[in-house]
Design a protein around this motif. Sequence first.
Motif, PDB file in Angstrom:
ATOM      1  N   TRP A 116       0.357  -7.464   0.786  1.00 17.89           N
ATOM      2  CA  TRP A 116      -0.955  -7.998   1.183  1.00 17.89           C
ATOM      3  C   TRP A 116      -0.794  -9.103   2.220  1.00 17.89           C
ATOM      4  N   PHE A 117       0.214  -9.926   1.997  1.00 13.79           N
ATOM      5  CA  PHE A 117       0.466 -11.057   2.881  1.00 13.79           C
ATOM      6  C   PHE A 117       0.843 -10.550   4.281  1.00 13.79           C
ATOM      7  N   LYS A 118       1.701  -9.551   4.307  1.00 16.33           N
ATOM      8  CA  LYS A 118       2.125  -8.985   5.585  1.00 16.33           C
ATOM      9  C   LYS A 118       0.922  -8.347   6.304  1.00 16.33           C
ATOM     10  N   ASN A 119       0.106  -7.647   5.549  1.00 13.89           N
ATOM     11  CA  ASN A 119      -1.085  -7.017   6.144  1.00 13.89           C
ATOM     12  C   ASN A 119      -1.973  -8.046   6.826  1.00 13.89           C
ATOM     13  N   LEU A 120      -2.191  -9.159   6.145  1.00 17.96           N
ATOM     14  CA  LEU A 120      -3.062 -10.173   6.746  1.00 17.96           C
ATOM     15  C   LEU A 120      -2.382 -10.778   7.972  1.00 17.96           C
ATOM     16  N   LYS A 121      -1.085 -11.107   7.827  1.00 17.52           N
ATOM     17  CA  LYS A 121      -0.386 -11.744   8.947  1.00 17.52           C
ATOM     18  C   LYS A 121      -0.324 -10.847  10.176  1.00 17.52           C
TER      19      LYS A 121
END
Length: 239
Positions: A116-121
Motif C-alpha cells: 500500500w505504501f509503495k502504491n501511494l508513493k
Amino acid sequence: MKEEEENITIKRNLAESEQYDDSIKVILLGDSYVGKSSLINRLINNKFSDLSSTLSIEYHTYITSFNEYTLRMQIWDTAGQERFNSIITNYYKGTDVGIFLYSIDKEESFQNIEIWFKNLKDNNDNSLNILIGNKRDLENEKEGGRVVTYEKAEKFAEENQFYAFREISCKIKETYEVDNIYEIFDEIGKHFYEKYKEKKNKVETSVDMNYAVTDSMLNLGKKHRIKQENESKPKKKCC
Ligand code: GDP
Ligand code: MG
C-alpha cells in the motif's frame, strides 16, 4: 468536544457549515476487513456497528479547529477495491495525508502495508503518512489475538519516516485506544496549523520589511466557504 493543550484550543467534528482555512485530502489504505470504515464511523459518529459494505469510494468530511484556524479534512474510504489491490490512480491524486491501517491480529494485513505504501508513493510522494494498528481490543484473546507486535510496527514506521504510529481500537467506547483515534486527527490538524502559522508569519515579516507580497499570501487568513449545492462535489462517486 474541546481540549486545552499548550494554549491551543482544539474543537473536533464541527458542523459542515463551518468556514475553513484549509481543505486537505486524507485517504485510507489497507486490506479489506482491517477496520477502515469503522475508523471513520468512530471518528465522525462515535459509533461502532456492523457496517454494510460500501459499494464505491466514499467521502466523509471531518472539520476541526485549532484556535482561530479551521481545517476541513476530506476523508476517502474505499469499498472492496482494496481486495484486488486495484485502486484507481485518481484515488491517490492530490493526497495530503495517507493513513495506513492493518489489524494487529492479521499478519498478512501488516505485510501488505509495504505494498500500500509503495502504491501511494508511486503516485504521490509528498503526503504525510500515518501507520495504524487496529483491533487492539483483541490483544488478550486466547484465540486469534495479537500477532503483530507493537515494536515491529513501530520500527517499520520509523524506518519509512511515517509521521506517526498508533495502535487503536474502534470497538470499545471511552478507552484510550479510541482516544488514540481522535489524537491522530489532532496531530494531523496541528501539523497543518503549524504550516499555516509559518506562512502567516512570513507574510507579516514581508509586510513589515516591505518585501513583495503575492496574491496567494494575501489570501491567507481569508476563510473559504463550503461550496453550495451544484458547486459541491457529489458525496458518493462510483469508480
Ligand atoms: P474495512 O473493510 O477495512 O472497511 O473494515 P470494516 O470497518 O468494515 O471492519 C471489518 C470488520 O472488523 C467488521 O466486522 C468490524 O466490526 C470489525 N472491526 C473493526 N474495527 C474493530 C476493532 O477495533 N475491534 C474489533 N474487535 N473488531 C473491529
Ligand atoms: Mg470498508
